[in-house]
Design an enzyme around this catalytic site. Structure first.
Site, PDB file in Angstrom:
ATOM      1  N   LEU A 237       4.892  72.050  15.104  1.00 30.58           N
ATOM      2  CA  LEU A 237       6.158  72.544  15.626  1.00 30.58           C
ATOM      3  C   LEU A 237       7.318  71.597  15.303  1.00 30.58           C
ATOM      4  CD1 LEU A 237       7.589  74.717  17.319  1.00 30.58           C
ATOM      5  CD2 LEU A 237       7.073  73.342  19.351  1.00 30.58           C
ATOM      6  N   ASP A 238       8.328  72.136  14.606  1.00 38.01           N
ATOM      7  CA  ASP A 238       9.563  71.401  14.283  1.00 38.01           C
ATOM      8  C   ASP A 238       9.315  70.123  13.493  1.00 38.01           C
ATOM      9  OD1 ASP A 238      11.144  73.308  15.554  1.00 38.01           O
ATOM     10  OD2 ASP A 238      10.966  72.319  17.497  1.00 38.01           O
ATOM     11  N   GLU A 239       8.217  70.050  12.746  1.00 35.75           N
ATOM     12  CA  GLU A 239       7.889  68.853  11.987  1.00 35.75           C
ATOM     13  C   GLU A 239       7.674  69.135  10.501  1.00 35.75           C
ATOM     14  OE1 GLU A 239       4.738  66.553  13.675  1.00 35.75           O
ATOM     15  OE2 GLU A 239       5.527  66.672  15.719  1.00 35.75           O
TER      16      GLU A 239
END
Length: 294
Positions: A237-239
């Site tokens: 997530l979001d990486e």
């Protein structure tokens, strides 16, 4: 006499001598004209991937001016250097699917850029889990797909909704999916299906300020820089690999609402840059990071 057509060649392979010479030499021998060429070798420092990247914008003579013919032309060089290479016609407009929830600033910005000719794409459909922006989307003459998700939906329900989106991607021949503040966590299966062709935008406060109203949380802590990050979507997530980032300085005189407005402006600009660079074939994946030829 027909005007030569323009193409973009992007490639990556293990860094070694002779790549630029062979690529440019082949184009010269074929009667092509190089308009712009950029290259980068990730070979210096700890963590270097050892890969070489290249983007070439060129004109091809009429008898070679189609992607299939040019692709065959590069067959020997591709095999010689074991490279991943793709060729795209400059005038081919990628098809983009936008996804949004209940914050419409990025959606509105991308639609304006598209309608005003600043973003060279086609947008055949927009997906949302809410109906908030149905009238806005339809005012642009674009199909709006409302695929709701009830709060607290289980994994099976979410996956079923994602499969509806996958069907739209397939039916419309979508090249790129843009999460324009689409506030749902995507499954690993969906991320895998969209690998390298889905872009997300989020504020750059993570992981410090999670959850609701991050800009108000930042205001409460006296944050002085507000930023946004656009990246490719991955199961982490979001990486995902970062495409673009930017920041704006703020100070104590601004309220939480002011910080939110500044942040949304930054998000719009950063996402628009990332989308444009992607569709112009300027972004190449390099492991967990990217090479961006501006």
């Amino acid at each position: 006499m027909s005007r030569p057509q323009e193409f973009i060649l992007t490639l990556s392979c293990r860094d070694t001598k002779g790549i630029v010479h062979n690529v440019s030499g082949l184009l010269y021998q074929a009667g092509c004209n190089i308009i712009d060429s950029q290259q980068f070798g990730d070979v210096l420092g700890e963590g270097a991937t050892g890969l070489f990247f290249m983007r070439v914008h060129f004109e091809a003579p009429t008898h070679l001016a189609d992607v299939a013919t040019l692709d065959r032309l590069f067959g020997h060089v591709r095999e010689q250097f074991q490279m991943s290479a793709t060729i795209h016609a400059v005038d081919a407009r990628p098809k983009v699917l936008l996804m949004v929830s209940q914050h419409g600033h990025c959606l509105n910005d991308l639609l304006f850029r598209w309608k005003s000719g600043q973003l060279p794409v086609d947008i055949p459909a927009i997906v949302s889990n809410h109906t908030t922006f149905k009238s806005l989307v339809e005012s642009y003459g674009i199909a709006f797909h409302h695929l709701p998700l009830v709060g607290g939906s289980d994994a099976a329900t979410k996956r079923a909704q994602e499969q509806q989106i996958e069907a739209i991607v397939e039916q419309q021949g979508i090249d790129l999916v843009v999460l324009a503040r689409y506030m749902q966590i995507l499954s690993p299966e969906f991320c895998a299906a969209l690998r390298g062709r889905a872009i997300n935008i989020h504020h750059s406060f993570l992981p410090s300020f999670k959850g609701a109203k991050p800009y108000f949380q930042a205001h409460a802590r006296g944050v002085k820089l507000i930023g946004a990050t656009a990246h490719y979507v991955t199961p982490d997530l979001d990486e995902g690999p970062i495409i673009e980032q930017d920041v704006e300085r703020v100070d104590h005189s601004l309220s939480g609402e002011d910080l939110t407005a500044v942040g949304r402006d930054v998000e719009c600009v950063v996402l628009a840059r990332a989308v444009r660079w992607h569709v112009e074939r300027r972004v190449l994946m390099n492991g967990h990071k990217t090479v961006v030829f501006r």
